[in-house]
Design a protein around this motif. Structure first.
Motif, short mmCIF file in Angstrom:
data_model
loop_
_atom_site.label_atom_id
_atom_site.label_comp_id
_atom_site.label_asym_id
_atom_site.label_seq_id
_atom_site.Cartn_x
_atom_site.Cartn_y
_atom_site.Cartn_z
N LEU A 157 0.87 -1.18 0.00
CA LEU A 157 0.00 0.00 0.00
C LEU A 157 0.91 1.23 0.00
O LEU A 157 1.14 1.84 1.05
N PRO A 158 1.45 1.62 -1.16
CA PRO A 158 2.47 2.68 -1.22
C PRO A 158 2.02 4.02 -0.65
O PRO A 158 2.84 4.78 -0.14
N ASP A 159 0.71 4.33 -0.76
CA ASP A 159 0.24 5.64 -0.29
C ASP A 159 -0.22 5.61 1.16
O ASP A 159 -0.71 6.62 1.67
N ALA A 160 -0.05 4.49 1.83
CA ALA A 160 -0.57 4.36 3.20
C ALA A 160 0.40 4.92 4.23
O ALA A 160 1.62 4.87 4.06
N GLU A 161 -0.17 5.46 5.31
CA GLU A 161 0.60 5.80 6.49
C GLU A 161 0.51 4.65 7.48
O GLU A 161 -0.56 4.09 7.69
N VAL A 162 1.64 4.31 8.08
CA VAL A 162 1.67 3.28 9.11
C VAL A 162 1.64 3.96 10.47
O VAL A 162 2.45 4.86 10.73
N VAL A 170 -1.68 0.12 12.16
CA VAL A 170 -2.78 0.54 11.30
C VAL A 170 -2.21 1.08 10.01
O VAL A 170 -1.26 1.88 10.02
N TYR A 171 -2.76 0.63 8.87
CA TYR A 171 -2.45 1.20 7.56
C TYR A 171 -3.61 2.12 7.18
O TYR A 171 -4.75 1.66 7.06
N ARG A 172 -3.31 3.40 6.98
CA ARG A 172 -4.33 4.37 6.59
C ARG A 172 -4.06 4.86 5.18
O ARG A 172 -3.09 5.57 4.94
N PHE A 194 -1.71 -9.71 18.75
CA PHE A 194 -2.25 -9.99 20.08
C PHE A 194 -1.19 -10.41 21.09
O PHE A 194 -1.26 -10.05 22.26
N ASP A 195 -0.22 -11.19 20.66
CA ASP A 195 0.74 -11.79 21.60
C ASP A 195 2.17 -11.27 21.43
O ASP A 195 3.05 -11.67 22.19
N THR A 196 2.41 -10.44 20.44
CA THR A 196 3.79 -10.04 20.11
C THR A 196 3.88 -8.54 19.93
O THR A 196 3.66 -8.01 18.84
N PRO A 197 4.20 -7.79 20.98
CA PRO A 197 4.21 -6.32 20.88
C PRO A 197 5.39 -5.74 20.13
O PRO A 197 5.37 -4.57 19.74
N LEU A 198 6.46 -6.53 19.90
CA LEU A 198 7.68 -5.99 19.30
C LEU A 198 7.60 -6.01 17.77
O LEU A 198 7.32 -7.05 17.16
N LEU A 199 7.81 -4.85 17.14
CA LEU A 199 7.83 -4.72 15.69
C LEU A 199 9.24 -4.33 15.23
O LEU A 199 9.89 -3.49 15.86
N TYR A 200 9.67 -4.95 14.12
CA TYR A 200 10.93 -4.55 13.49
C TYR A 200 10.60 -3.87 12.18
O TYR A 200 9.77 -4.34 11.41
N MET A 201 11.28 -2.74 11.90
CA MET A 201 11.07 -2.02 10.65
C MET A 201 12.41 -1.76 9.99
O MET A 201 13.33 -1.23 10.62
N GLY A 202 12.53 -2.17 8.72
CA GLY A 202 13.75 -1.87 8.00
C GLY A 202 14.28 -3.05 7.21
O GLY A 202 13.59 -4.03 6.95
N ASN A 208 13.04 12.22 10.89
CA ASN A 208 11.64 12.65 10.72
C ASN A 208 11.21 12.78 9.27
O ASN A 208 10.26 13.50 8.96
N LYS A 209 11.86 12.06 8.35
CA LYS A 209 11.47 12.10 6.94
C LYS A 209 10.32 11.14 6.68
O LYS A 209 10.20 10.10 7.31
N GLU A 210 9.49 11.50 5.68
CA GLU A 210 8.30 10.71 5.36
C GLU A 210 8.67 9.29 4.94
O GLU A 210 7.95 8.33 5.25
N GLU A 211 9.79 9.11 4.23
CA GLU A 211 10.15 7.78 3.74
C GLU A 211 10.46 6.79 4.86
O GLU A 211 10.43 5.58 4.65
N ASN A 212 10.76 7.30 6.04
CA ASN A 212 11.00 6.40 7.17
C ASN A 212 9.78 5.56 7.51
O ASN A 212 9.89 4.46 8.06
N ASN A 213 8.60 6.10 7.17
CA ASN A 213 7.35 5.42 7.48
C ASN A 213 6.97 4.37 6.44
O ASN A 213 5.98 3.67 6.60
N LYS A 214 7.75 4.27 5.37
CA LYS A 214 7.45 3.35 4.27
C LYS A 214 8.29 2.07 4.34
O LYS A 214 8.26 1.26 3.42
N ARG A 215 9.02 1.87 5.40
CA ARG A 215 9.91 0.72 5.49
C ARG A 215 9.13 -0.57 5.74
O ARG A 215 8.01 -0.54 6.25
#
Length: 418
Positions: A285-290, A321-323, A334-342, A354-361
């Motif tokens: 979802l390229p246009d979505a905000e995470v 949430v993907y918006r 539900f059982d795994t609170p840890l997220l990895y991004m990158g 604070n760049k927008e592309e950081n949210n697209k990883r």
């Protein structure tokens, strides 16, 4: 509306709720704490602050229950019901609409077994009971070994290739990504110990892996149809995965809800290497905000955080949430609170700018790791199961979307009350 009113001490915010109190609270609400009656009454309590349709499930401790009738006591509506196996008997499932924080009572009654039609004049099942014939009498069963579909989603897979499609039918977009980001497909990562178990861990620095780390993606080897009925269909995708004795993803798709529940079952083998186990949560979802909620605060990872802070991993209260401009997609962890991004490899660590592309990883549920020297045991061996959910909801404000994510985390509390 008051959910319960019993003489129990209030739990201060921030403290862990003592789970031994749940039977006391449910009993105060009317739970008879006996689940072997084949007919009776069930109370379902919505914990949501919104008007929504939720799955309602309860079990009856019995060896056999051929059919059951469930009726809403208030509206007298007969609910569409599905019976399935449960570790303690028979599970009864149906969908019901709830007002915010509403309590509903349903009556369930054992029914005679439904008569089976032997002669349909249609070739739809073989003598060995394998339903692999294309037909109009049962137009669904022969498709199940190859995918799942309802009015909202379509999932396709192929043994030897894995997940080939995760299609959003409402937005008409293919959400499945390729490579290690493929949805529903577990990933195992290992950094071999070359300089000792402690020295190797100190050398990884801010990375969570070494320069010589290797990644392995699950190889889909088999498919099992676990349940198929008027409320939901459940299948188990079995993977061969390095570092595991057993690895499978169980997918439960509801027929009339834009909702999928899935869980990862794993039997982890023993190793002293630096290990991590992931389940990809990336959607195409390229246009979505995470967005996630961290400590009760809604944020966009990589954007809404202090400059110079970590962007590799986050703790999420309930998931992400993907918006998009048209839809909101909730992903519950539900059982795994840890997220990895990158990147899924050793790399220079970029601190937040604070760049927008950081949210697209790419986003992964970071299920297990033995990276840090803590008071946990060094190896990850053993049997575990981790639950997730994906749902399409009408787009609201970011706060409302996060509230919906939280509502899914709590769901509907159900118990037999008579």
């Amino acid at each position: 509306m008051t959910i319960y009113s019993c003489s129990l001490p209030l739990i201060p915010s921030g403290l862990v709720f003592p789970f031994f109190l749940f039977p006391l609270i449910s009993h105060e609400l009317g739970d008879i704490l006996r689940y072997y009656n084949l007919s009776g009454k069930v109370k379902a309590v919505s914990t949501s602050h919104q008007k929504r349709v939720f799955p309602v499930e309860f079990y009856v401790e019995t060896l056999s229950l051929s059919a059951v009738k469930v009726t809403d006591d208030k509206t007298k509506q007969e609910m569409e019901v599905q019976l399935s196996a449960h570790p303690r008997g028979v599970l009864i499932s149906f969908l019901a609409e709830f007002e915010p924080m509403e309590e509903k009572t349903f009556t369930y009654e054992e029914q005679p077994a439904l008569s089976q039609t032997l002669f349909t004049r249609t070739a739809w099942v073989g003598a060995e009971r394998v339903r692999d014939i294309v037909n109009t009498y049962d137009p669904e069963s022969y498709k199940l070994p190859y995918g799942l579909e309802n009015d909202f989603f379509q999932i396709k897979w192929k043994v030897g290739e894995g997940i080939t499609s995760f299609y959003n039918k409402k937005a008409e977009v293919e959400m499945c990504k390729s490579g290690l980001e493929t949805f529903f497909t577990p990933v195992y990562e290992r950094t071999e110990i070359r300089k000792g178990v402690y020295a190797e861990r100190s050398l990884i620095g801010r990375n969570i892996r070494g320069l010589h780390a290797e990644q392995y993606q699950g190889d889909l080897t088999d498919v099992k149809i676990l349940d198929h009925g008027p409320v939901f269909t459940k299948v188990e995708l079995i993977f061969t995965l390095e570092g595991t004795y057993h690895s499978s993803v169980v997918i439960k798709m509801y027929r009339h809800l834009p909702k999928i529940e899935f869980s990862y079952r794993v039997a982890k083998t023993l190793s002293e290497d630096i290990e991590s186990l992931y389940l990809p949560l990336s959607l195409n979802l390229p246009d979505a905000e995470v967005m996630i909620q961290n400590g009760g605060v809604t944020m966009r990872p990589g954007i809404d955080q202090l400059p110079g802070t970590n962007m590799e991993y986050y703790i999420a209260d309930e998931g992400l949430v993907y918006r998009t401009k048209d839809q909101t997609i909730l992903v519950n962890t539900f059982d795994t609170p840890l997220l990895y991004m990158g990147e899924m490899e050793s790399h220079p660590i970029l601190l937040c700018d604070n760049k927008e592309e950081n949210n697209k990883r790419p986003v992964y549920s970071w299920i297990m790791n033995n990276t840090w020297e803590t008071n946990f045991k060094m190896d990850l061996s053993g049997f575990s199961e981790f639950r997730y959910g994906v749902e399409i909801v009408e787009q609201e404000t970011a706060e409302k979307d996060m509230e919906s994510l939280s509502d899914n985390d709590k769901g509907v509390v159900t118990f037999i009350c008579g």
